[in-house]
Structures are given as structure tokens and as C-alpha cells.
Design an enzyme around this catalytic site. Structure first.
Site, PDB file in Angstrom:
ATOM      1  N   SER A   1      -2.118  18.444  14.367  1.00  0.00           N
ATOM      2  CA  SER A   1      -3.269  19.328  14.624  1.00  0.00           C
ATOM      3  C   SER A   1      -3.250  20.570  13.740  1.00  0.00           C
ATOM      4  O   SER A   1      -4.313  21.110  13.413  1.00  0.00           O
ATOM      5  CB  SER A   1      -3.287  19.735  16.096  1.00  0.00           C
ATOM      6  OG  SER A   1      -2.077  20.400  16.451  1.00  0.00           O
TER       7      SER A   1
ATOM      8  N   HIS B   1      -1.407  27.232  17.581  1.00  0.00           N
ATOM      9  CA  HIS B   1      -2.336  27.150  16.461  1.00  0.00           C
ATOM     10  C   HIS B   1      -2.665  28.554  15.937  1.00  0.00           C
ATOM     11  O   HIS B   1      -2.891  29.474  16.722  1.00  0.00           O
ATOM     12  CB  HIS B   1      -3.614  26.425  16.890  1.00  0.00           C
ATOM     13  CG  HIS B   1      -3.355  25.019  17.319  1.00  0.00           C
ATOM     14  ND1 HIS B   1      -3.312  24.648  18.644  1.00  0.00           N
ATOM     15  CD2 HIS B   1      -3.091  23.893  16.605  1.00  0.00           C
ATOM     16  CE1 HIS B   1      -3.052  23.351  18.728  1.00  0.00           C
ATOM     17  NE2 HIS B   1      -2.910  22.870  17.505  1.00  0.00           N
TER      18      HIS B   1
ATOM     19  N   ASP C   1      -3.267  30.049  21.896  1.00  0.00           N
ATOM     20  CA  ASP C   1      -2.399  29.143  22.649  1.00  0.00           C
ATOM     21  C   ASP C   1      -0.936  29.202  22.229  1.00  0.00           C
ATOM     22  O   ASP C   1      -0.105  28.467  22.759  1.00  0.00           O
ATOM     23  CB  ASP C   1      -2.914  27.705  22.539  1.00  0.00           C
ATOM     24  CG  ASP C   1      -2.929  27.188  21.102  1.00  0.00           C
ATOM     25  OD1 ASP C   1      -2.440  27.915  20.198  1.00  0.00           O
ATOM     26  OD2 ASP C   1      -3.429  26.073  20.867  1.00  0.00           O
TER      27      ASP C   1
END
Length: 798
Positions: free
Chosen positions: A94, A273, A270
Site C-alpha cells: 500500500s 501511511h 494512521d
């Protein structure tokens, strides 16, 4: 007592620190710094791509500064031009997906982060045939290996750029176990040869894992610790850097994102990221690594090879080398002869006999070669600073303190060096030198601090540039009006002094004449002033004093000039057609058109005319003895002086308030040509109406004013860097010391060039018209040859 201490203090400084000793110190500093940088490059390597990918720091909150080089901020049009018909693949987790989106937005800012987060995402810009793919492989495992292997086997088209990286999923799924790390090492070891094979024909980057902000990680991610991330990064680095194949076909380790994340991860929502600004910085670094060597942006020195020498540059370096050798040989011969011709004692009379020798021709030749000897060494320094990859460069970064604190400092120095003027006339030579000096120092600080991004400062500096042109109109009009000297010698002297340094730099630094925009500007305006006054009928003060009718004739000339300026300012097409004609186009084109020249000329189109009108009115009032210019006397009667002084202060402040409230640079630039004269005239009156203000000047500012042209031109390459886009770094890691040292060398060089120009002007431009015409024919031949060589160069480039 205070005045005595002040005088003694200045004498003490001047006694121990002369200009000659300063230049010797500057030369020593240059040699030492060049040796240190050369040694550093030799032992540490000179690959700026390595620095771009692995090191740097933040300037402020959002501006990333790589170590030793400059990073270009790519626009989407530039990105498309660079990546035309290219295929870029991002493969990983991600975090790589986020980097993918930031990279795609550099090509197309309208792209939104949509689609399956845990799947492949394909993006294509059909207008430029650019394919950017994201391939979802969150773990370094057999699946990732199989896809990479498919690229090596030729079954699918190889991407031109591959960006890969993954680790956090392995940590998360296996709960941070040591077995997972061991398996990661095995997997990346098996993938490394495939990546190295791809790196033979593609650019391959392995992105190290960024740190996390452990305090805000969710419970499902608590096992992803910075300690674990460091262990995975160390494994990747040791395996990718240990391969013998990788020395030739190198997989580049993208570790700089880790440094960026260390500064910004606390802004993460979070904890895993990165915030968008950090991802944009990493994407811009990737764009610089790949595109700088293709597009070669001026302000993107990272990953750019040293430009090859052009034919003209090679010939110039040969000329300077021969001048240096010639001077050394001639100096050796001259000194030997001087030793032989020393006075000897007559044994009979006991008196010294001086041999009769004629050394003046040798002295002239030696002076000429000495000037080119010094100029050759200086040009070598220019080239090393801004064309070779010897010294470092950095981007500018504006803060209010970086602009205003140095200005306060130089103002204090200027007041410290206050002296009485030799004459108390309005705008006397010492005062105009002082005016040019403090304006030039402010412009230099404006350039190095990057203050053009702050609109109020930009508008005030525009007035300073206009004031220089005002002085051009005032000074040249006054000379021609009073002296009536329209001879060829005067014209050639002015043109030589204005253009000598710029012509040499155009040759040595491979830059067009228009690049040094201010010199073409003052040159053209000088020729316009000359043509206006020299054309029939020639009206000068001596002729006008006999008959007032000639004053109206001169006003008619000035009105005609104003009409022509107004017409050209409103006829861009006509202006561009005139200056696009050969050979004018070779002087005034920049990047293939004359728009930059049009913009610069139009921005201050009326101020030279204002300077001429002011000179005419002032000299007329002076001739009729309307002004009181005695020492300590106000310029007018007390009542009129006080009223004019009050109006001037109000006008000065009103302009500053207007300039400070500017919201749009384009709109303010439209008004600037008409209103800049308000603050200029207000300053002149404030500076000259009080008798005590007219009777003193700052010798500190005046000293800089006498070399203001050289300072303005030299800053392009030996104080700033990358043709003014960045800052030269002689001493890395210490910005304050770097500025002090580079400024000291820069000022010494500018002063020396000023002296060289004056010396050569006396030799190259003789007073005898017949000799001068022969010299002009030689100069015309030189420029014809230069144009011919430039045409050959352009043809070979295309």
C-alpha cells in the site's frame, strides 16, 4: 571623542585589510576549497544521483533539499515530455501504491485515488503514450518473483522504470516473527538477480521501508515497529549491495523516503501511511532521478552529467591558456632584462650609471597579457562554479529573516562609513555611487534569499531596477547635454565597459546575450538616448543658452521619443518583428523567441525617459540659479523645501503601501512602468532637499556602487548557481559560513573584473579615430567569426 574613535577605527581597519590583501586571501581560499572538493569527489564519488536517492534535509516544512545538488520541480507538461512513450511499473504494497498515485498526479493532476486498494491499478495517458501501472504484491514472495521473472524472459514488454518495495505486510501477517525476516532474506536474495538483469536495460529502484508512528498504529498493526522495519531495511540493503553483478547493473536503493518520513510521519493519520506532501516529495525525487538527464533543467543539477565543451568554449580556453603562458614567459624575460639593466657603479667616479632602455612597448604588451592572465583564471573559477560538477549547489528557500536581517546589517555598515562629500550638488557622483551601491546590495540579498516569491519585496525591488535605468537616462542625457560630445570614442568606451564581461561570459559559459538581461537593456537604452540627442539637429546646452527656441526643439525630440515608446509598448507584434530580424535575433532571443526581451523592456519602458526629463529640468533650474546647492543649505527656500519634503515622504510611503498591498503580480507589473517614477523622485528629493543630507555620503555603499555592474553580472555564476536558480555551496553543512566565504570571494572577483575592464578599455578603445575605426573592423570580424561558429554549433546540436 566618539568621532575621533570612529575615525581611528576606520583607519585601523583600512590599514590592516586592503583590497590587495583581500584578493590574495580570496585566491588562497579558492585554491584550498577547490582542492578539498576535488579530493571529496575523488574519494566519496561524484554521482549526485546517489545523494538524491539517499540524503537530504527539509528547508522549512515542505521544501526538500538533496545533499550537494538541486532538485527541479516538474510541471505536468515537462513530465509528459520526459516520459513520452514510456512504461513505468510500481510493484509492492500500500505504501508503494501511495507513491504510484503521487507519481501519476505529476503527469495528470486530475487523477483521483480510486479503485481496488488490494489489486492492480493501470493508468495511461494516451496523449503522451505513457503507461504507469501499480501491481499489488504486498509481500516479497514467489508471486512477486514470478512477475518480475516474466519481464526478464521477454514474454512481456519490460517497463522503462521499475519501482519496487514491500515488508510491512510480512511483519503484520507473521506477527513480527524472526522466521518471517529469515524468509524475507531468502526471497529477496532470489529476486535480486532478476532485478539486476532488468537494471541492465531499465531503471530499477528498491524502496526502503519508511518508519511508522507507533503511538497511533491500530491494534492490528502494533507488531509493525521501527525496530522490525530497520531489520528488514538492513537485510534489503546488504543483499542488493553485495551482488557482484550489481556493480555494473545497479539496482538503486531508494532510501531517501525514509529520511523524509522521519520528519513527517507524525502527521500520518494512521501511523503507517505518509501524509500527501511527503509522498509528493518522494515522487518528485523519482521524477528528477529519471528526467534530469533527459530534459536537463537548469535548476535540476542532481543526476545531470557535466555538459560537454562547445567549440567556442574550447577556443576560448585555448586563448586564455595561451595568454597565461605568454604572460608567464614575457614576465620571466622582462624580469631577467630588468635584472641585467640594474644600475651599476662606475669604478672611477663612484656614481651609478643607468642603462638606456626602451621598455614601454613591452610594458603595454605585458599589461595586456596580464589582464587576460587574470581574466583567464577568473573565467576558470566561473566555469568550475557553474558548469563543472566540482562545487555543490542548493535550492533557494525564502524566509523573512533571510531577507531583512542582512539588509539591517548592511544598513548599519553603511552608516558606519559615512563621510563628507567633495561637492554638494544634487545627485553628485559620490551620491549616485552610494545610491547604486545600496540598491545593488539589496538586489543581491533579494536574489540569494529567493525573495521574489514575496510580492511586496518583489515590487520594491522592481523600483530599484527602475532606479538604475532612471540613472542611465539621467547620467547619459546630462553628459551629452553639457559636453556636447557625440564622438565615436565616447560611444565605444561606454559600450565596451557595459558589454565586455557579458560577451566573455556568453563565450565561456555558453549562454545567450539576452540571458544577462540587464546589460542588453542598458545598452539599448544608451543607444536610444544617443540617437535621440545626436540626430539632427544636435541640441546641447551651449547652443540652447543662446536661444530659448532650442529648448522647445529638444522637448519636441523627447516627445517624439515618448511617442515611439508608447507605440512599441502597445504593438508587441511590431516589437518582436524588429528584434527577430538577423543579426538582432542572435542578441535578443532567449529559448528561441524574443518574449523575455519584450517583457523586460516593457516593464520599465518609461523610466529612462523620466530620467532624461528630470535631468533636463534640473539642469535648466540649475542654470537659472533657482536651486541653492551650497554646503548645508536646503535646496529651495525653507518654506518650499519643507512642503516638498512632506509631499515626498507621503508619496514614498504611499507607493510602499500600494506595493505591499499588491495581490497579483501581473496586474501590479502593468501599473509599475507608470508609477515607479513616483518613489524614485520622492527618494531623490528626500535625499537632496536637506543640505546636511546632501553634504554626506556612505563610502561603504559608494565602493559597491562603483562595481555594481560587475556585481550584478558575476552573481549569476559565482554567488548564485545554476544560472541564478540556486545557491553556490563552497562549504557544505554550514549555510552561514558558506555565505560569508562565497560572498567574500564573489566581491573580490567583481572588483578585479572591474579593474581589468577599465585597463582593457584604455587599450582596446583608443582616442585616435583612425586607429579606433581599424579596431572596430577587427571587432566586427571577431563577432562575424563568433556568429559563424555559433551557427555551426547550433546545427550540430540539432
Amino acid at each position: 571623542m566618539a568621532a575621533l574613535a570612529y575615525t581611528l577605527g576606520k583607519r585601523e581597519i583600512n590599514h590592516y585589510f586592503s583590497v590587495r590583501s583581500a584578493k590574495a586571501l580570496a585566491l588562497g581560499a579558492v585554491l584550498l576549497l577547490a582542492a578539498c572538493h576535488a579530493a571529496f569527489r575523488r574519494y566519496q564519488g561524484d554521482d549526485t544521483c546517489e545523494y538524491l536517492l539517499s540524503s537530504g534535509r527539509f528547508l522549512g516544512e515542505k521544501v526538500w533539499q538533496p545533499h550537494s545538488c538541486m532538485m527541479h520541480k516538474y510541471k505536468n507538461s515537462e513530465a509528459k515530455n520526459c516520459l513520452l512513450d514510456k512504461h513505468i511499473a510500481f510493484i509492492g504494497d500500500s505504501r508503494i501504491r501511495q507513491l504510484f498515485y503521487s507519481f501519476v498526479k505529476l503527469i495528470n493532476p486530475q487523477v483521483k485515488e480510486e479503485g481496488n486498494k488490494h489489486g492492480n491499478i493501470l493508468s495511461e495517458d494516451k496523449s503522451a503514450s505513457i503507461k504507469v501501472d501499480f501491481l499489488w504484491y504486498p509481500e516479497v514472495n514467489g508471486s512477486m518473483k514470478q512477475h518480475i521473472k516474466s519481464w526478464t524472459e521477454g514474454s512481456t514488454t519490460k517497463p522503462h522504470v521499475i519501482v519496487a518495495g514491500a515488508a510491512t505486510w510480512s511483519i503484520k501477517i507473521h506477527n513480527g516473527s524472526n522466521e518471517a525476516l529469515t524468509q524475507y532474506k531468502i526471497n529477496i536474495t532470489s529476486i535480486a538477480p532478476l532485478l539486476e538483469k532488468l537494471a541492465e536495460s531499465s531503471d530499477v529502484y528498491w524502496v526502503l521501508q519508511d518508519p511508522v508512528y507507533e503511538d497511533v498504529l491500530s491494534d492490528s498493526r502494533k507488531m509493525i515497529t521501527n525496530e522490525k522495519i530497520d531489520a528488514y531495511n538492513e537485510a534489503a540493503i546488504s543483499i542488493l549491495n553485495s551482488s557482484s553483478r550489481n556493480s555494473k547493473a545497479k539496482v538503486k536503493v531508494f532510501s531517501v523516503s525514509k529520511l523524509i518520513a522521519q520528519e513527517t510521519i507524525m502527521q500520518s493519520s494512521d501511523g503507517l501511511h505518509l501524509p500527501e506532501s511527503s509522498r509528493e516529495t518522494s515522487a518528485m525525487i523519482l521524477m528528477n532521478v529519471y528526467c534530469n538527464k533527459i530534459l536537463k533543467p537548469i535548476d535540476g543539477s542532481c543526476c545531470q552529467p557535466q555538459p560537454p565543451l562547445t567549440l567556442i568554449q574550447k577556443l576560448a580556453f585555448c586563448f586564455f591558456a595561451l595568454s597565461i603562458i605568454g604572460y608567464l614567459i614575457l614576465s620571466f624575460i622582462y624580469r631577467n632584462n630588468h635584472r641585467k639593466n640594474k644600475p651599476c657603479t662606475d669604478m672611477e667616479s663612484g656614481e651609478e650609471k643607468k642603462p638606456v632602455t626602451s621598455i614601454s612597448p613591452v610594458s603595454t604588451l605585458e599589461t595586456l597579457l596580464h589582464s587576460f592572465f587574470k581574466l583567464g583564471l577568473i573565467m576558470a573559477y566561473f566555469y568550475l562554479c557553474d558548469r563543472a560538477n566540482l562545487f555543490m549547489k542548493e535550492n533557494k528557500f525564502y524566509t523573512h529573516s533571510s531577507f531583512f536581517i542582512p539588509i539591517i546589517y548592511i544598513l548599519v555598515l553603511g552608516v558606519f562609513y559615512t563621510e563628507n562629500t567633495k561637492e554638494t550638488k544634487m545627485l553628485n557622483r559620490e551620491q549616485t555611487d552610494e545610491w547604486k551601491g545600496w540598491m545593488q546590495l539589496i538586489i543581491l540579498i533579494y536574489h540569494i534569499s529567493g525573495a521574489s516569491t514575496f510580492l511586496p519585496v518583489y515590487m520594491h525591488v522592481r523600483v530599484l531596477v527602475a532606479a538604475y535605468l532612471f540613472q542611465t537616462g539621467y547620467g547619459h542625457f546630462s553628459y551629452f547635454w553639457i559636453k556636447g560630445d557625440f564622438g565615436l570614442y565616447r560611444v565605444c568606451q561606454v559600450l565596451f565597459r557595459l558589454n565586455f564581461l557579458v560577451v566573455v561570459l556568453c563565450i565561456v559559459m555558453d549562454r545567450p546575450y539576452q540571458f544577462y538581461y540587464f546589460v542588453p537593456l542598458v545598452t539599448v537604452w544608451f543607444m536610444i538616448i544617443y540617437a535621440t540627442l545626436a540626430v539632427w539637429p544636435q541640441i546641447v546646452q551651449k547652443k540652447a543658452n543662446g536661444n530659448c527656441f532650442w529648448h522647445f526643439g529638444l522637448l519636441l525630440k523627447l516627445i517624439s521619443l515618448l511617442t515611439c515608446i508608447y507605440f512599441l509598448a502597445n504593438s508587441q507584434g511590431v516589437f518582436e518583428k524588429i528584434f527577430s530580424l538577423w543579426p538582432l535575433s542572435t542578441c535578443f532571443e532567449l529559448n528561441g523567441n524574443v518574449y523575455e526581451w519584450w517583457f523586460r523592456w516593457k516593464l520599465d519602458r518609461y523610466v529612462v525617459f523620466h530620467g532624461m526629463m528630470f535631468a533636463f529640468i534640473y539642469l535648466a533650474l540649475q542654470k537659472r540659479q533657482v536651486l541653492s546647492e551650497g554646503k548645508g543649505e536646503p535646496l529651495f527656500s525653507n518654506k518650499i523645501s519643507n512642503v516638498l519634503l512632506f509631499i515626498s515622504v507621503v508619496c514614498f510611503l504611499t507607493y510602499s503601501i500600494w506595493a505591499s498591498s499588491c495581490k497579483n503580480k501581473t496586474e501590479c507589473n502593468e501599473l509599475h512602468p507608470s508609477v515607479s517614477v513616483v518613489q524614485i523622485l520622492a527618494f531623490i528629493l528626500i535625499r537632496n532637499i536637506p543640505g546636511y543630507a546632501r553634504s554626506v555620503y556612505s563610502s561603504f555603499f559608494a565602493w559597491f556602487g562603483r562595481i555594481s555592474l560587475e556585481l550584478f553580472i558575476c552573481q549569476y555564476h559565482i554567488w548564485l548557481a545554476a544560472d541564478t536558480k540556486g545557491i553556490l555551496v563552497l562549504i557544505p553543512g554550514n549555510p552561514m559560513l558558506n555565505i560569508i566565504v562565497s560572498t567574500f570571494i564573489f566581491v573580490c572577483v567583481a572588483h578585479e573584473i572591474s579593474q581589468i575592464t577599465n585597463d582593457l578599455a584604455q587599450m582596446v578603445v583608443p582616442k585616435d579615430n583612425a586607429t579606433l575605426l581599424r579596431r572596430l573592423l577587427c571587432i566586427a570580424g571577431f563577432f562575424s567569426g563568433l556568429l559563424f561558429l555559433a551557427a555551426i554549433q547550433d546545427q550540430s546540436r540539432h
